[in-house]
Design a protein around this motif. Sequence first.
Motif, PDB file in Angstrom:
ATOM      1  N   TYR A  43      42.301  43.643  34.903  1.00  0.00           N
ATOM      2  CA  TYR A  43      43.504  43.022  35.487  1.00  0.00           C
ATOM      3  C   TYR A  43      42.720  42.123  36.633  1.00  0.00           C
ATOM      4  O   TYR A  43      43.456  42.027  37.751  1.00  0.00           O
ATOM      5  N   ARG A  44      42.022  41.249  36.344  1.00  0.00           N
ATOM      6  CA  ARG A  44      41.540  40.230  37.213  1.00  0.00           C
ATOM      7  C   ARG A  44      42.572  39.456  37.572  1.00  0.00           C
ATOM      8  O   ARG A  44      43.363  39.325  36.362  1.00  0.00           O
ATOM      9  N   ARG A  45      42.381  38.728  38.437  1.00  0.00           N
ATOM     10  CA  ARG A  45      43.304  37.554  38.826  1.00  0.00           C
ATOM     11  C   ARG A  45      43.483  36.598  38.024  1.00  0.00           C
ATOM     12  O   ARG A  45      42.422  36.143  37.740  1.00  0.00           O
ATOM     13  N   ARG A  46      44.722  36.466  37.422  1.00  0.00           N
ATOM     14  CA  ARG A  46      44.709  35.235  36.513  1.00  0.00           C
ATOM     15  C   ARG A  46      45.336  34.110  37.068  1.00  0.00           C
ATOM     16  O   ARG A  46      45.081  32.956  36.463  1.00  0.00           O
ATOM     17  N   SER A  47      46.110  34.188  37.991  1.00  0.00           N
ATOM     18  CA  SER A  47      46.528  32.885  38.721  1.00  0.00           C
ATOM     19  C   SER A  47      46.675  33.067  40.045  1.00  0.00           C
ATOM     20  O   SER A  47      47.011  34.284  40.532  1.00  0.00           O
ATOM     21  N   GLU A  48      46.516  32.050  40.944  1.00  0.00           N
ATOM     22  CA  GLU A  48      46.524  32.176  42.338  1.00  0.00           C
ATOM     23  C   GLU A  48      47.794  32.768  42.798  1.00  0.00           C
ATOM     24  O   GLU A  48      47.878  33.452  43.986  1.00  0.00           O
ATOM     25  N   ASP A  49      48.838  32.715  42.333  1.00  0.00           N
ATOM     26  CA  ASP A  49      50.278  33.272  42.695  1.00  0.00           C
ATOM     27  C   ASP A  49      50.892  34.417  42.244  1.00  0.00           C
ATOM     28  O   ASP A  49      52.012  34.888  42.413  1.00  0.00           O
ATOM     29  N   GLU A  50      49.703  35.037  41.323  1.00  0.00           N
ATOM     30  CA  GLU A  50      50.258  36.378  40.667  1.00  0.00           C
ATOM     31  C   GLU A  50      50.826  37.339  41.492  1.00  0.00           C
ATOM     32  O   GLU A  50      50.097  37.660  42.722  1.00  0.00           O
ATOM     33  N   ILE A  51      51.869  37.932  41.244  1.00  0.00           N
ATOM     34  CA  ILE A  51      52.203  39.254  41.916  1.00  0.00           C
ATOM     35  C   ILE A  51      52.470  40.246  40.825  1.00  0.00           C
ATOM     36  O   ILE A  51      53.062  40.334  39.704  1.00  0.00           O
ATOM     37  N   PRO A  52      51.396  41.302  41.079  1.00  0.00           N
ATOM     38  CA  PRO A  52      51.388  42.183  40.009  1.00  0.00           C
ATOM     39  C   PRO A  52      52.533  43.442  40.301  1.00  0.00           C
ATOM     40  O   PRO A  52      53.221  43.232  41.334  1.00  0.00           O
TER      41      PRO A  52
END
Lengths: 314, 546
Positions: free
Chosen positions: A49-58
Amino acid sequence: MLFGLLLGFLPEASTMARPVDYLFWFCIAVLVFFTALIFATIFYFAIRYRRRSEDEIPPQIQGNLPLEIVWTVIPMGIVAVMFVWGTALFIRNARPPADATDVYVTGKQWMWKIQHSNGRREIDALHVPEGVPIKLIMTSEDVIHDFSVPAFRVKKDVLPDHYTSIWFTADRLGKYRFYCDQYCGMGHSQMRGYLYVMTPGAYEAWLHHGVQAQTMAQAGALLYNRMGCSTCHGTGKGPPFAGLYGKTVRLANGSTAAANDAYLRQMILYPGQKIVAGYRDIMPTFKGQLTEEEVLDLIAYIKSLGSKPGNTGE
Amino acid sequence: MATATVTAIPTDTGIETRNYLNADYGLKSWLLTTDHKRIAWLYLIAITFFFLVGAIAALLIRIDLLVPQGLIVTPETYNKLFTMHGIIMVFLFLIPSIPAVFGNFLIPMMIGARDVAFPKLNLLSWYVFVTGGMFVMYAIAAGGVDTGWTFYTPLSTSYLNTHVMAAAAGVFIAGFSSILTGLNFIVTIHKMRAPGMTWFRMPLFLWSMYATSVMQVLGTPVLAITLFLVAIERMFHVGIFDPALGGDPLLFQHLFWFYSHPAVYIMILPSMGVVSELIAAFSRKRIFGYEFVAFSSVAIAAISFLVWGHHMFVSGESVYAGVVFSALSMAVAIPSAIKVFNWTATLYKGSISFDAPMLYALGFIGLFTMGGLTGIFLATLAVDQYVHDTYFVVAHFHYIMVGGAIMGYMGALHYWWPKMTGRLYPDRWARVAAFIIFIGFNLTFLPQFVLGYLGMPRRYAIYPAQFQSLNVLSTAGASILGVGYVIPLIYFIWSLRYGPVAGPNPFRAKGLEWTTPSPPPPHNFEQTPIVTEEAYAYGSGVPHSV
C-alpha cells in the motif's frame, strides 16, 4: 536468541531448571511468533500500500468490532496460559519438601558466608549433594543482597532482619556459579562464588573433612548457657524449648504463631513483640549481642531439641 | 546551547512573517516567556543537554564492559556511572521528553487554543525542572552517587557516603515540575478545546497526553514522599527503612515502585500517542479502531498503578501477593497489544509514504512489540524468578524506553521540526539515521537478552569471562547507535539556518497544528478555529502543503 544457540545453553542442573526452561521457551515461541507476525504484516502492508501518487486518498476504514474482539481475546488466552503455568511452577518452587536439608546463608558486603548444620563453614562456595533437596535459609548482616543460581533457575533476595529461603534439588554433578543479583554497593560484582554439586558419598566425605568443628546445634548449646538463656527457659520462668520447633504457639494476645526460623529469630532479638500465653514480658533483647550466625546457631540448637515434623515452612 | 541559534534565524531567506520565534529577541524574551512554544524550546534545550550527559555515561559503561575486569574505570566509578545514567535518563530526559517538549508545543495547537491554561505556571515548571537538574549535576560534579537510580534502602540511607542527598533532592524537585506540567495539561485539555473539538475528535496524541498527565499528578507525589523519607532516615537516623534502626527495607520498594512503575507508562504512553499521529499522517488514514486506541491509553494508565509488585517477586514479598501482581501485570499486556494491532491495521489499504518520521513510527511498533512481549516473560512468576535482576531485564526495559519511548521521541522531532522551526532537515540523511539507530539499537540490546538468559547479573562492574563476547557485541552496537544519534543532532542544528523553508504543512497532514504558518504566530491562530471534523478526516481531502 541465535547467539544463545551458538554459545550452547546454560546447563539445567536442578530438578526445577527443566520445567522453568520449558516455560521460558514457550514464552520465546510466543515472542518470535508475534514479532514475526507484526514485522511481516508491516512489511507487506508498507510495500503493498505504498503511496502511488501525491494526491492519493485511500479508502477510510473506521474499524472492525469482530477484529477488535479477536485480537483482545487471543492475547488474553495466551497470557492466561503463561500466568497459570508460571504461577503453578512458582508456587511449587516456593514450597520446600519437609525432608529438605537446611543450609544457612548469611550475606554481608561483599561475601557469602555459608554454614552447614554439622558446623562446616565456607565462604563464597557452597557444596551440596546431588539428588537431595536443599533448603537455603538466608539473611543479611547489612543491606539487601540476592542469592542467584542461574543453573538452577532460582534466586531470592536476602534481607537484613528477615529470613528468606530458596530450595532446590541438584541433579547434575558439576561446578556452577552463584551471584549476588541485587546491587549492594561497591563490591557487588565480586560478591559471587561457586556451587559444587557432588555425589552424596563425596559430599559426606567433604562435610566431615578436616578439623571437625562443633555442630551448629552444639555451638548453639554453648551460647544458650553462655548468654544465660537457661536461667529462665530451663526453670519455667520462660517457655521451654523441647519439641517447640514447628509447633503452633498460642500468644498472650490471643493469636497464634508458627514456631519457625523467622519466629525464633524474632523472639530472640525482639522478645517484646510476641509474648507466649502464660508468660510475662520479662525477656531482654539480644539484638546487638549476637551475630546473625550466632542466632542461627541458637535456632539450630532449639531445633535439635525436637521438632514437629512437616511444619518447617515460612 | 541552541538559544542563540534559534533566535538568529535570518528573516531574509524566506520566513518573513511574524512568528513566535522572531516576535521578540534577546535572552530575556526567552527566559521570561510564557509562550508554550518557547517553553517547549527551553525544555528541548535542557533535556538535550541532559541526554548528552546521560549518553556519555552510557558510552563509558559500554567501553568499560569491553573486558571482564573493566577497561577504564574502577568498580566504584562504574557504579556511579550506571547510577548517573539511570537517574539522568529516567528523571531528566525520558519523563519530561515528549510531554514537556511536544506536549507543550502541541496541546494548545491541537485543540485550537492560544496557550496552555496556566502559562506562568508552565514557565515555573521549567525553572523547577532545571533546578532539580542542577542538583543532580552538582551531585555528579561533587563526586557522584552510587545508589542506582532505584535508591534501594538500607543501602542508600545507611551505607553509602556519596552525594545521595543532592541526587535525591534533584529528583524530588524535578518531580514537582512533572506534577505542575501534568496539572496544566489536564486543565488545558478539559477547558480550552476550540468549539467543535469534542473528546472523540481529538488527536490520539491528546488522549495519551491526558492519561500521562493523570499519572504524573497522581504518582509523582508518592515518589516525592518516598525520597523525603529517605532523606529523613539518612539525616536524622529515624528508622523507616533500615531494620538496624527499626525500619522495614521492603516498605521502600513498595513506595518507590508505586510511582516508578507508572513512570514507565509516563515514558511510553506519550510515544504511543506520537506513533498514532505518525501512522495516521503517513498512511493518510484515520487510526483503525480510534476508540479502542484511545481507551487503551486510559486502561494502561489505570492498571499501571496496580502492578508495582512485579518488581518484587523475588524480594521476599508473599507468594500470594506475587500471584495477584502477576495477573494484573499480564492485564497491561492487553491494551498494549490492542494498540499494536490497531496501528498495524491502519496501514491496511493506506497510502503509505516512508518519510523519516514514519520510519521511526514503524520501528517503534516492531521494537515495542519485542519490549512488551519480553515484559510478559518478567510478569510470569517462574520465569522472573530465573531472569530477574539480570541483563534480560536491562534489555527488556531498554526495548521499551529506547526502542519505544526514544523512537517515538525521534519520530516526533522529525515530524514536528518543520512546524517548530519553519525549516526542513535533509530527508535522506534522516532516513539513513533512522536505519542506523534501528540497527545499532538491536545490536546493542539483543545480545543483552542472551546475557540475561545465561545469568549475567545487572550492575556488574566486573563479570565472568564467559560473557565477554556478547558484551563486545553489545558495545559495538552501542557505538553504531551513538553515530545514529549524532547525525540528527548535526542536521537539525544545520537546518536551523540552512534548511529549506518548510511551509505550513510539508507532510500534507490533517490536524489543527498544520493549519497555521510554520513557525506559528505567537498566539497560534489568527482566530479561534471552529472544528467540524475529527482529527484524521483524510476522506474529506488531503491538505495542500502550502
